[in-house]
Scaffold this motif. Structure first.
Motif, PDB file in Angstrom:
ATOM      1  N   ARG A  86       0.725  -1.386  -0.070  1.00 24.57           N
ATOM      2  CA  ARG A  86      -0.083   0.038   0.139  1.00 24.57           C
ATOM      3  C   ARG A  86       0.926   1.106   0.011  1.00 24.57           C
ATOM      4  O   ARG A  86       1.749   1.387   0.867  1.00 24.57           O
ATOM      5  N   ASP A 158      -2.295  -2.932  -3.715  1.00 25.33           N
ATOM      6  CA  ASP A 158      -3.511  -2.343  -2.751  1.00 25.33           C
ATOM      7  C   ASP A 158      -3.637  -0.997  -3.008  1.00 25.33           C
ATOM      8  O   ASP A 158      -3.361  -0.499  -4.257  1.00 25.33           O
ATOM      9  N   THR A 201     -11.078  -8.964  -6.969  1.00 23.76           N
ATOM     10  CA  THR A 201     -11.375  -8.674  -5.767  1.00 23.76           C
ATOM     11  C   THR A 201     -12.857  -8.066  -6.019  1.00 23.76           C
ATOM     12  O   THR A 201     -13.697  -8.491  -5.170  1.00 23.76           O
ATOM     13  N   ASN A 232      -9.605   0.144  -7.851  1.00 21.64           N
ATOM     14  CA  ASN A 232      -9.751  -1.240  -8.294  1.00 21.64           C
ATOM     15  C   ASN A 232     -10.832  -1.976  -7.915  1.00 21.64           C
ATOM     16  O   ASN A 232     -11.610  -2.630  -8.456  1.00 21.64           O
TER      17      ASN A 232
END
Ligand code: NDP
Length: 438
Positions: A86, A158, A201, A232
């Motif tokens: 991240r 991320d 995801t 995303n």
């Protein structure tokens, strides 16, 4: 918990994540006195190791800049460390420790052989040029590369880290390590990436939601869904929902929320995709273009909706938001983000007995397809989109079944928080017991 609270008092997100898991597993833990003899909880709560390092890089003006960076290898009892990276100004050790802890149980739920890890930096890609991002990614990996590898630790994306950043990091990794085995996931399709990984995801969260709705015989068609985020996870959640005939009534970014009571149209979705994915623009621009309602600095949780899918960041949905959703008749909440609901919100959802899926179950599709990317890299093969998508559906159905098995309430409803935590924990616990004290 009191021991952890006094040792890590300055790490609130980490303590929040640990407390939720320990509360859920208390009953099953007490049925296994051998776990206590092996001091399993303390060994599971404290990461195997934490790398903390300085990253220095040069901006476009020639100034030398410095950021803090981390990689947390939490637990590898069931497979190589695996978890995203991240880049966001809020990143600190507490946030990465909570994410690495959660990742361990999430990865266990996928049924694939992956341990838990997380990494990142307080570097913010916002407003940086392509070259600055490339130099930062290279500097991050120049330090990290010696601690990762295809059978050791496999990073991915991320918040703030998408295909572009993974490409830069993987390029540098290959140069340093002199090998080409696919140590990152979320790579470009031309160099070992998997089809459906970008979508995984979001799509996976919708597949999980469909499994939950099926337990109550509810059809997704026509349902109004409030989504937060427009990155995303959020974007592909919206795409799959629209394919299934649901109405996406909100999306948000860190500046505000757009509200479309009739749902996003296909044309609007395509504009939004381009705006956020290619230009990293602001939703304010979308609201101006389409003249839709825009809540400046506002969250999506106070509009009428049937389903909520928080997909931005941790603790973005608090007790008041949960009560507003329930008052508006929400029937399901399925988390795309990690720990987006505060403990007060989680309790409100559980008390109301709505369908509530915690992130570690509902958003596990991303890491699951990362696991499939690792499998394809090891085989030096690539599978079709249909094959990967079918495996993703099967994995999400399997995670749902595990949650039902371990989270069934006496009245027949399912506590998905308990189910996910117990199922994830038991597999890691058994693997740790079998391997001795390390
Ligand atoms: P992105 O960076 O692609 O998008 C994040 C989105 O959330 C952006 O719209 C961003 O707004 C918004 N956001 C970020 N921080 C904040 C904040 N503090 N307040 C309000 N909005 C914020 O990230 P992802 O979509 O990849 O990740 C979203 C969530 O999903 C995270 O919790 C992540 O851990 C989780 N997740 C991601 C997976 C993946 O495969 N990518 C897998 C599993 C979980 P803005 O555009 O203004 O920055």
């Amino acid at each position: 918990m009191s021991d952890l609270r006094s040792r890590f008092a300055h790490e609130p997100e980490y303590l929040q994540a640990v407390e939720e898991v320990l509360t859920s597993i208390e009953e099953v833990y007490n049925q296994h006195p051998e776990f206590e003899r092996y001091n399993l909880i303390e060994r599971l709560c404290i990461p195997d190791r934490i790398f903390t390092f300085r990253v220095s890089w040069i901006d476009d003006e020639g100034q030398v800049r410095t950021n803090m960076a981390y990689r947390i290898q939490h637990n590898n009892a069931i497979g190589p460390y695996k978890g995203g990276v991240r880049f966001h100004s809020s990143v600190n050790q507490s946030i990465l420790k909570f994410l690495a802890f959660e990742q361990t149980f999430k990865n266990s739920l996928t049924t694939l052989a992956m341990g838990g890890a997380k990494g990142g930096s307080d570097f913010s890609p916002k407003g940086k040029s392509n070259m600055e991002i490339m130099r930062f990614c290279q500097a991050y990996v120049a330090e990290l590369w010696r601690h990762i590898g295809p059978d050791t630790d496999v990073p991915a994306g991320d918040i703030g880290v998408g295909g572009r950043e993974v490409g830069f990091m993987y390029g540098m990794y290959k140069k340093m390590a002199r090998e080409n085995t696919g140590t990152f996931t979320g790579k470009g399709m031309e160099f070992g990436g998997s089809l459906i990984r970008p979508e995984a995801t979001g799509y996976g969260n919708v597949y999980f939601l469909l499994n939950m709705l099926a337990t109550r015989g509810i059809d997704i068609k026509g349902k109004r869904v409030a989504i937060s985020g427009s990155g995303n996870v959020a974007i592909y959640t919206a795409e799959k929902l629209m394919q299934l005939g649901a109405r996406v009534v909100t999306m948000s970014d860190s500046d505000g929320t757009i509200y479309l009571p009739e749902g996003l149209t296909q044309e609007q979705y395509e504009y939004l995709f381009e705006l956020k994915v290619y230009y990293r623009g602001r939703l304010r621009e979308f609201a101006e273009k389409y003249g839709c309602e825009y809540f400046d600095r506002g969250k999506p949780w106070h509009v009428p909706c049937d389903i909520a899918m928080p997909s931005a960041t941790q603790n973005e949905l608090d007790g008041d938001d949960a009560r507003a959703l329930l008052a508006n008749g929400v029937i399901a909440v399925s988390e795309g983000a990690n720990m987006p609901s505060t403990p007060e919100a989680v309790h409100a959802f559980l008390d109301a007995k709505i369908l509530y899926a915690p992130g570690k179950a509902a958003n596990a599709g991303g890491v699951a397809v990362s696991g499939l990317e690792m499998a394809q890299n090891a085989q030096k093969m690539s599978w079709t989109a249909q094959e990967v998508d079918q495996r993703l559906k099967d994995i999400m159905a399997n995670i749902h079944a595990q949650c039902c098995k371990y989270g069934q309430n006496p009245d027949g409803t399912v506590n998905y928080v308990k189910g996910a935590n117990v199922a994830g924990f038991m597999k890691v616990a058994r693997a740790m017991m079998a391997q001795g004290v390390l």
